[in-house]
Design a protein around this motif. Structure first.
Motif, PDB file in Angstrom:
ATOM      1  N   ARG A  11     -74.023  -1.879  48.439  1.00 56.02           N
ATOM      2  CA  ARG A  11     -74.365  -2.916  47.460  1.00 56.02           C
ATOM      3  C   ARG A  11     -75.789  -2.730  46.949  1.00 56.02           C
ATOM      4  N   LEU A  12     -76.693  -2.386  47.842  1.00 54.00           N
ATOM      5  CA  LEU A  12     -78.091  -2.179  47.463  1.00 54.00           C
ATOM      6  C   LEU A  12     -78.223  -1.018  46.477  1.00 54.00           C
ATOM      7  N   LEU A  13     -77.453   0.052  46.716  1.00 50.92           N
ATOM      8  CA  LEU A  13     -77.594   1.266  45.912  1.00 50.92           C
ATOM      9  C   LEU A  13     -76.878   1.193  44.567  1.00 50.92           C
ATOM     10  N   ARG A  14     -75.906   0.295  44.426  1.00 47.34           N
ATOM     11  CA  ARG A  14     -75.100   0.285  43.211  1.00 47.34           C
ATOM     12  C   ARG A  14     -75.930   0.157  41.932  1.00 47.34           C
ATOM     13  N   PRO A  15     -76.838  -0.832  41.811  1.00 45.59           N
ATOM     14  CA  PRO A  15     -77.631  -0.905  40.578  1.00 45.59           C
ATOM     15  C   PRO A  15     -78.559   0.295  40.412  1.00 45.59           C
ATOM     16  N   LEU A  16     -79.014   0.877  41.531  1.00 43.45           N
ATOM     17  CA  LEU A  16     -79.856   2.065  41.443  1.00 43.45           C
ATOM     18  C   LEU A  16     -79.060   3.246  40.891  1.00 43.45           C
ATOM     19  N   VAL A  17     -77.826   3.421  41.378  1.00 45.89           N
ATOM     20  CA  VAL A  17     -76.972   4.500  40.862  1.00 45.89           C
ATOM     21  C   VAL A  17     -76.691   4.278  39.383  1.00 45.89           C
ATOM     22  N   ARG A  18     -76.532   3.018  38.970  1.00 46.32           N
ATOM     23  CA  ARG A  18     -76.323   2.710  37.560  1.00 46.32           C
ATOM     24  C   ARG A  18     -77.505   3.209  36.729  1.00 46.32           C
ATOM     25  N   LEU A  19     -78.721   2.994  37.228  1.00 49.95           N
ATOM     26  CA  LEU A  19     -79.917   3.468  36.533  1.00 49.95           C
ATOM     27  C   LEU A  19     -79.973   4.992  36.519  1.00 49.95           C
ATOM     28  N   LEU A  20     -79.658   5.622  37.648  1.00 54.34           N
ATOM     29  CA  LEU A  20     -79.717   7.084  37.731  1.00 54.34           C
ATOM     30  C   LEU A  20     -78.745   7.737  36.752  1.00 54.34           C
ATOM     31  N   VAL A  21     -77.533   7.204  36.689  1.00 54.23           N
ATOM     32  CA  VAL A  21     -76.551   7.756  35.760  1.00 54.23           C
ATOM     33  C   VAL A  21     -77.014   7.552  34.321  1.00 54.23           C
ATOM     34  N   ALA A  22     -77.556   6.357  34.039  1.00 57.99           N
ATOM     35  CA  ALA A  22     -78.028   6.060  32.686  1.00 57.99           C
ATOM     36  C   ALA A  22     -79.169   6.980  32.275  1.00 57.99           C
ATOM     37  N   ARG A  23     -79.991   7.393  33.232  1.00 61.10           N
ATOM     38  CA  ARG A  23     -81.138   8.249  32.944  1.00 61.10           C
ATOM     39  C   ARG A  23     -80.850   9.730  33.147  1.00 61.10           C
ATOM     40  N   GLY A  24     -79.606  10.079  33.417  1.00 68.28           N
ATOM     41  CA  GLY A  24     -79.233  11.488  33.503  1.00 68.28           C
ATOM     42  C   GLY A  24     -79.587  12.180  34.793  1.00 68.28           C
ATOM     43  N   ILE A  25     -79.837  11.417  35.859  1.00 69.02           N
ATOM     44  CA  ILE A  25     -80.106  12.029  37.164  1.00 69.02           C
ATOM     45  C   ILE A  25     -78.775  12.211  37.873  1.00 69.02           C
ATOM     46  N   THR A  26     -78.367  13.441  38.051  1.00 67.38           N
ATOM     47  CA  THR A  26     -77.048  13.756  38.597  1.00 67.38           C
ATOM     48  C   THR A  26     -77.025  13.602  40.115  1.00 67.38           C
ATOM     49  N   PHE A  27     -75.813  13.604  40.666  1.00 66.77           N
ATOM     50  CA  PHE A  27     -75.664  13.511  42.116  1.00 66.77           C
ATOM     51  C   PHE A  27     -76.331  14.679  42.844  1.00 66.77           C
ATOM     52  N   PRO A  28     -76.157  15.932  42.385  1.00 65.01           N
ATOM     53  CA  PRO A  28     -76.861  17.034  43.062  1.00 65.01           C
ATOM     54  C   PRO A  28     -78.385  16.854  43.044  1.00 65.01           C
ATOM     55  N   ALA A  29     -78.939  16.345  41.949  1.00 66.53           N
ATOM     56  CA  ALA A  29     -80.388  16.127  41.893  1.00 66.53           C
ATOM     57  C   ALA A  29     -80.811  15.060  42.898  1.00 66.53           C
ATOM     58  N   LEU A  30     -80.029  13.990  42.995  1.00 65.01           N
ATOM     59  CA  LEU A  30     -80.335  12.946  43.970  1.00 65.01           C
ATOM     60  C   LEU A  30     -80.209  13.476  45.389  1.00 65.01           C
TER      61      LEU A  30
END
Length: 283
Positions: A24-43
């Motif tokens: 739950r904590l990470l969900r809005p953060l992942v939303r931001l990462l996807v919106a800003r083009g930070i991919t899963f491999p980069a994370l």
């Protein structure tokens, strides 16, 4: 009212119990990462570095050298990767010069009795004043002498942090309190404020005794109208508290000898239309 100041039972210390709250904590953060083009491999690369750094420095045993094998055991990362990443240092968020300077000037403007009215509101300031009179020039000069006050004023007018009234006085804009637009200042405070909020919560969970105040008042099942009204009222209460804390901290700093500690007092307000229970979505 809820908080994280109550230590949980011994059985709740295992990693499995953290899965749901962390998701739950990470969900809005992942939303931001996807919106800003930070991919899963980069994370993943970033997390790998952080895991090694945290294990190396935060979980070292007193009087013993931290080994690659122990870091590998703590993190689940192969020893070859641990050896490559150790000593690299954790990614940090340095304070941008413009953020540090701007925040200090605004903090003084809304806290120093010379620059506020009887209700503690920031006064409109003439650009210059005779002698020791309050002015934008004296406000800025009291914080930094590396830049001319006129240069700071031009920057603030361009960014919408201040405007000139009919008498040519400098007025602090309400928008100056909150950086916007996803630029460097806003992203700096995004990292700093969320770090401190999470750090306070984590300290309360892993510590032997609760240390930090970390609480929230929350109500569910509200109408949209009531949610908006409560949000507006909460903003008023929050700003009053922040301004009072800023005034007291500013006054206390005048006689403080200084040192290596820092303090942060933050408030957040949030409202949304909650998804139906069992929809598979989490806020």
């Amino acid at each position: 009212m809820s908080d994280t100041t109550e230590p949980g039972p011994e059985g709740a210390r295992d990693g499995v119990s953290l899965h749901a709250p962390v998701a739950r904590l990470l969900r809005p953060l992942v939303r931001l990462l996807v919106a800003r083009g930070i991919t899963f491999p980069a994370l993943t690369n970033l997390l790998r570095e952080l895991y090694v750094n945290v294990a190396e420095y935060d979980f070292a045993l007193p009087g013993k050298e931290q080994t690659d094998s122990r870091v590998s055991l703590l993190t689940g990362i192969h020893r070859k990767e641990v050896r490559r990443l150790r000593g690299a240092g954790a990614p940090v968020s340095a304070v941008p010069a413009v953020v540090s300077r701007t925040s200090r000037i605004i903090a003084r403007w809304i806290a120093d009795p010379r620059f506020t009215d009887g209700q503690g509101r920031p006064l409109p300031l003439p650009r210059t004043a005779e002698g020791e009179g309050a002015s934008f020039e004296s406000l800025v000069s009291g914080i930094t002498r590396d830049l001319r006050p006129r240069a700071v004023l031009d920057e603030w007018l361009d960014r919408g942090l201040a405007f000139l009234d009919a008498d040519g006085r400098v007025v602090l804009a309400e928008s100056a309190y909150v950086p916007r637009g996803g630029g460097e200042p806003q992203l700096y405070y995004f990292g700093r404020n969320l770090h401190d909020h999470i750090a306070a919560s984590v300290a309360n969970i892993v510590g032997d005794e609760p240390r930090f105040l970390e609480r929230a008042v929350h109500y569910d099942g509200l109408s949209a109208d009531l949610a908006r009204r409560l949000e507006g009222r909460a903003r008023e209460i929050a700003m009053d508290a922040l301004q009072q804390a800023n005034r007291e901290a500013h006054a206390a700093c005048e006689t403080d000898p200084g040192g290596g500690h820092r303090w942060n007092f933050g408030i957040y307000v949030y409202a949304e239309e909650a998804p139906p229970s069992g929809s598979g979505s989490a806020a």
